[in-house]
Design an enzyme around this catalytic site. Structure first.
Site, PDB file in Angstrom:
ATOM      1  N   GLU A   1       0.806  -1.217   0.000  1.00 25.43           N
ATOM      2  CA  GLU A   1       0.000   0.000   0.000  1.00 25.43           C
ATOM      3  C   GLU A   1       0.846   1.277   0.000  1.00 25.43           C
ATOM      4  OE1 GLU A   1      -0.774  -2.633   1.879  1.00 25.43           O
ATOM      5  OE2 GLU A   1      -2.838  -3.165   1.351  1.00 25.43           O
TER       6      GLU A   1
ATOM      7  N   HIS B   1     -11.100  -4.337  10.164  1.00 24.38           N
ATOM      8  CA  HIS B   1     -11.855  -4.267   8.902  1.00 24.38           C
ATOM      9  C   HIS B   1     -13.200  -3.567   9.090  1.00 24.38           C
ATOM     10  CE1 HIS B   1      -9.048  -7.553   7.893  1.00 24.38           C
ATOM     11  NE2 HIS B   1      -9.364  -7.395   6.626  1.00 24.38           N
TER      12      HIS B   1
HETATM   13  C1  TPP Z   1      -2.272  -4.466   4.505  1.00 26.54           C
HETATM   14  C2  TPP Z   1      -3.371  -5.258   3.949  1.00 26.54           C
HETATM   15  N1  TPP Z   1      -3.688  -5.123   2.654  1.00 26.54           N
HETATM   16  C3  TPP Z   1      -4.681  -5.851   2.115  1.00 26.54           C
HETATM   17  C4  TPP Z   1      -5.371  -6.751   2.865  1.00 26.54           C
HETATM   18  C5  TPP Z   1      -6.486  -7.593   2.261  1.00 26.54           C
HETATM   19  N2  TPP Z   1      -6.040  -8.977   2.189  1.00 26.54           N
HETATM   20  C6  TPP Z   1      -6.360  -9.864   3.144  1.00 26.54           C
HETATM   21  S1  TPP Z   1      -5.645 -11.340   2.904  1.00 26.54           S
HETATM   22  C7  TPP Z   1      -4.885 -10.822   1.499  1.00 26.54           C
HETATM   23  C8  TPP Z   1      -4.024 -11.753   0.738  1.00 26.54           C
HETATM   24  C9  TPP Z   1      -2.943 -12.291   1.576  1.00 26.54           C
HETATM   25  O1  TPP Z   1      -2.214 -13.242   0.884  1.00 26.54           O
HETATM   26  P1  TPP Z   1      -1.090 -14.053   1.588  1.00 26.54           P
HETATM   27  O2  TPP Z   1      -0.239 -13.150   2.389  1.00 26.54           O
HETATM   28  O3  TPP Z   1      -0.408 -14.859   0.548  1.00 26.54           O
HETATM   29  O4  TPP Z   1      -1.845 -14.988   2.609  1.00 26.54           O
HETATM   30  P2  TPP Z   1      -2.926 -16.117   2.304  1.00 26.54           P
HETATM   31  O5  TPP Z   1      -4.254 -15.440   2.315  1.00 26.54           O
HETATM   32  O6  TPP Z   1      -2.620 -16.746   1.014  1.00 26.54           O
HETATM   33  O7  TPP Z   1      -2.804 -17.044   3.458  1.00 26.54           O
HETATM   34  C10 TPP Z   1      -5.208  -9.493   1.239  1.00 26.54           C
HETATM   35  C11 TPP Z   1      -4.733  -8.730   0.079  1.00 26.54           C
HETATM   36  C12 TPP Z   1      -5.031  -6.853   4.225  1.00 26.54           C
HETATM   37  N3  TPP Z   1      -5.687  -7.674   5.054  1.00 26.54           N
HETATM   38  N4  TPP Z   1      -4.024  -6.120   4.725  1.00 26.54           N
END
Ligand code: TPP
Lengths: 331, 326
Positions: A59, A128
């Site tokens: 971000e 959230h």
């Molecule tokens: C700083 C932030 N940006 C965006 C999000 C929205 N978001 C939640 S989970 C996710 C993907 C995360 O992917 P990863 O780190 O690979 O973990 P996984 O869900 O695959 O376990 C996103 C973009 C968030 N929670 N926090």
């Protein structure tokens, strides 16, 4: 007029603006796939992935990139998935986007739109569910927009995109699937013009974002007991249309400000201050605020429900306001 | 083939049981969510049990673990009580966080599970902190912080790698690389092929392991933990895994090829481990011991769910309590 859902109105405004202005690009997580709520669904197919860019979860860098691009000819729209994560982009937004025009003596312009959604719904918990608009009102150089209806979402978004300043565009997740009439042609809505959603005579309620439908419901309920309230939706919080609020308060003598954010340090306090500075004599009682308690948003459904201010809180505040009289005697 | 030896057998079966416990728990959560008994934004760890269980299996009780938004497995693997965890997900007062946290904000401090987070990469710097405190305390405590591949592109992740390396913090970065961040494949987020390359840049020893092989994760973590306990600083483990479900409950995962799912079915960490245990004669040919384990934990989880849903809701006054410590 055709009905559109709030989220579809946003998508339509994005699409129409992108058709008209090649310099508009969208940057955000999963935006090529519509994002979790579908605001950008289909835009990558239409405009290609150089104009609709799926970013990593970065971000801070993405916000900075958008600010930088805006300085030299692009008109970026950044989507931050939840307003809670804007904290990660605060430096670029607050220290750079908001100040570069001023600090450069007007050489630089920051035609940037930051779309975020927030607010309470679904038991999503403390990371959230926040409403953080007041933070941004405190920063000179930012515009802050909070549409409450589908038609406003579309019209205000068009203005945000066309604005030569950084605009924070706050969408409420709980409004996404609410419908409303949207014109065949979406006209941009000029910032700084509040909408009187319902005319009334006994008290003025300024309601922000999701509190607008809540205030309208409160008005129905209050009408049953013979109380007539005027509901004003400021639509943009910066700039704020103080004149429309003052004009109303001068007629009703009573003001309640309702927002979903925590009451302490919220914009209710700012509106109250501005109103009493110029219209103290017109007020029959203190300005009352409706907002959330001073706590993070709990995830448990029972606590979340208690936390979120709504119709009951507005009705209650209006009744408390009406109970005041200038000489201290019950009204 | 002969069996490995009673104590070793027991340890292996414990790993199996712990994975089944998590699987049964998560499937129950999914069921309760579908029936409206649990609300919220739920990211389940089904199919990723191998990394959580493998890594936590060799930790001490006083070691620290921090999780991501997909953290039910991390907490359970570290020893959290399933009933208090389930009650938390159901928003009840008997939950670990008294209904204030929920799925993405689990804390079970009593067993060393320090926190999950709703913010991607949010717990990585916190892990630096628990590692720093562990280092200062001088008792050899180690921190393991779990995160997904998507977090690898976040600024706080990179700042944390550098600091952990610089100060030789007793920290294990455990990246559960399931190939996706929400709807987007890793290849659309970075040109880096292995997340271990990031670690290399900061001179942190690293390894990529098959994350669905609980023993491979265990072995890699054992090495990393040994290094950390002996003052050798951080390590980075990239555990390759797969999320067979959507990103969150309710996500249909339409963005993924069906073939991809078939491929991973065979790599399911539990099925795979059972097969291994059969080959090692820890399980008999019909794997009846495994079926007993599974049946037992499922029964236990049924009771856990019932108790959680029977538990009282938080009192209204609790809404504004604990904002500040008194
Ligand atoms: C700083 C932030 N940006 C965006 C999000 C929205 N978001 C939640 S989970 C996710 C993907 C995360 O992917 P990863 O780190 O690979 O973990 P996984 O869900 O695959 O376990 C996103 C973009 C968030 N929670 N926090």
């Amino acid at each position: 007029m055709p009905e559109l859902r709030y989220i579809d109105a946003i998508r339509r405004a994005l699409q129409e603006e992108m058709e008209n202005d090649e310099s508009i690009v969208i940057l955000g997580e999963d935006v090529t796939l519509g994002g979790p709520f579908g605001a950008t669904t289909g835009l990558a197919d239409k405009f290609g992935v150089t104009r609709v860019r799926n970013t990593p979860i970065s971000e801070g860098a993405v916000m900075g990139m958008a600010v930088g691009a805006s300085l030299v000819g692009l008109r970026p729209i950044v989507e931050i998935m939840f307003v809670d994560f804007i904290t990660l982009a605060m430096d670029q937004l607050v220290n750079h986007a908001a100040k570069l025009h001023y600090m450069s003596g007007g050489q630089l312009r920051v035609p940037l739109t930051v779309r975020v959604q927030g607010g309470i719904s679904g038991g999503y918990g403390a990371h959230h569910s926040q409403s953080l608009e007041a933070w941004f009102l405190h920063v000179p150089g930012l515009k802050v927009v909070a549409p409450a209806t589908a038609s406003d979402a579309a019209g205000l978004l068009k203005s945000a995109i066309r604005d030569d300043n950084p605009v924070l565009f706050l969408e409420h997740r709980a409004l996404y699937w609410t419908g409303g009439e949207v014109g065949e042609v979406i006209e941009p809505i000029i910032f700084g013009r509040a909408a009187i959603r319902r005319a009334g005579t006994d008290a003025t309620v300024v309601a922000v974002s999701r509190m607008v439908p809540a205030a309208l419901e409160a008005a129905e309920r209050l009408e049953e007991s013979g109380t007539s309230i005027e509901v004003i939706d400021p639509r943009t919080l910066a700039p704020l249309d103080l004149d429309t609020i003052l004009e109303s308060v001068r007629r009703t003598g009573r003001l309640v400000v309702a927002h979903e954010a925590v009451t302490v340090g919220g914009i209710g306090g700012e509106i109250a201050a501005q109103v009493q500075e110029v219209a103290f004599a017109d007020l029959t009682g203190p300005v009352l605020r409706v907002g959330a308690p001073f706590a993070p948003v709990a995830s448990s459904p029972v606590l979340e429900k208690l936390f979120a201010p709504g119709v009951d809180a507005i009705v209650d505040a209006v009744q408390r306001s009406l109970a005041f009289s200038r000489d201290g005697a019950p009204a | 083939m002969t069996s490995i030896g009673a104590a070793e057998d027991r340890a292996l079966l414990d790993l199996l049981e712990r994975m089944w416990l998590i699987r049964a728990f998560e499937e129950k959560v999914s069921d309760l969510y579908a029936r409206g008994h649990i609300s919220g934004l739920l990211h389940l760890g089904i199919g990723q049990e191998g990394s959580a269980v493998g890594a936590c299996s060799i930790l001490r009780d006083d070691d620290y673990v921090l999780g991501s938004h997909r953290a039910h497995a991390h907490a359970l693997a570290k020893g959290a009580d399933p009933e208090r965890l389930m009650a938390e997900l159901a928003g009840r007062s008997t939950g670990y966080c008294a209904g204030k946290g929920g799925s993405m904000h689990l804390v079970a401090l009593e067993c060393g599970f320090v926190t999950a987070t709703g913010v991607v990469a949010g717990s990585i710097p916190l892990g630096l902190g628990t590692a720093l405190a562990g280092q200062q305390a001088g008792m050899g405590q180690v921190t393991v912080v779990f995160f997904g591949d998507g977090a690898g592109q976040a600024g706080p992740f990179h700042e944390s790698l550098n600091l952990a390396s610089l100060w030789k913090l007793p920290l294990v970065f455990l990246c559960e690389n399931n190939g996706y961040a929400e709807f987007t494949p890793l290849s659309a987020h970075t040109n880096i092929e292995r997340l271990t390359h990031y670690a290399d840049t900061y001179q942190i020893p690293s390894t990529t392991v098959e994350g669905n092989d609980v023993l491979a994760v265990q072995a890699a973590t054992e090495q990393a933990v040994e290094l950390a306990r002996s003052g050798g600083g951080p390590s980075f483990i990239e555990a390759l895994t797969h999320r067979p479900r959507g990103h969150y409950e309710g996500d249909q995962a339409k963005y993924r090829e069906l073939s991809e799912r078939e491929e991973w079915k065979e790599k399911d960490p539990i099925a795979r481990f059972e097969m291994y245990l059969e080959q090692q004669n820890v399980l008999s040919e019909d794997a009846s011991e495994a079926r007993t384990i599974e049946a037992d934990v499922r029964q236990r989880i049924e009771a856990v769910a019932e108790a959680a849903l029977d538990a009282p809701w938080p009192a209204p006054e609790s809404l504004t309590s604990q904002v500040l410590a008194s």
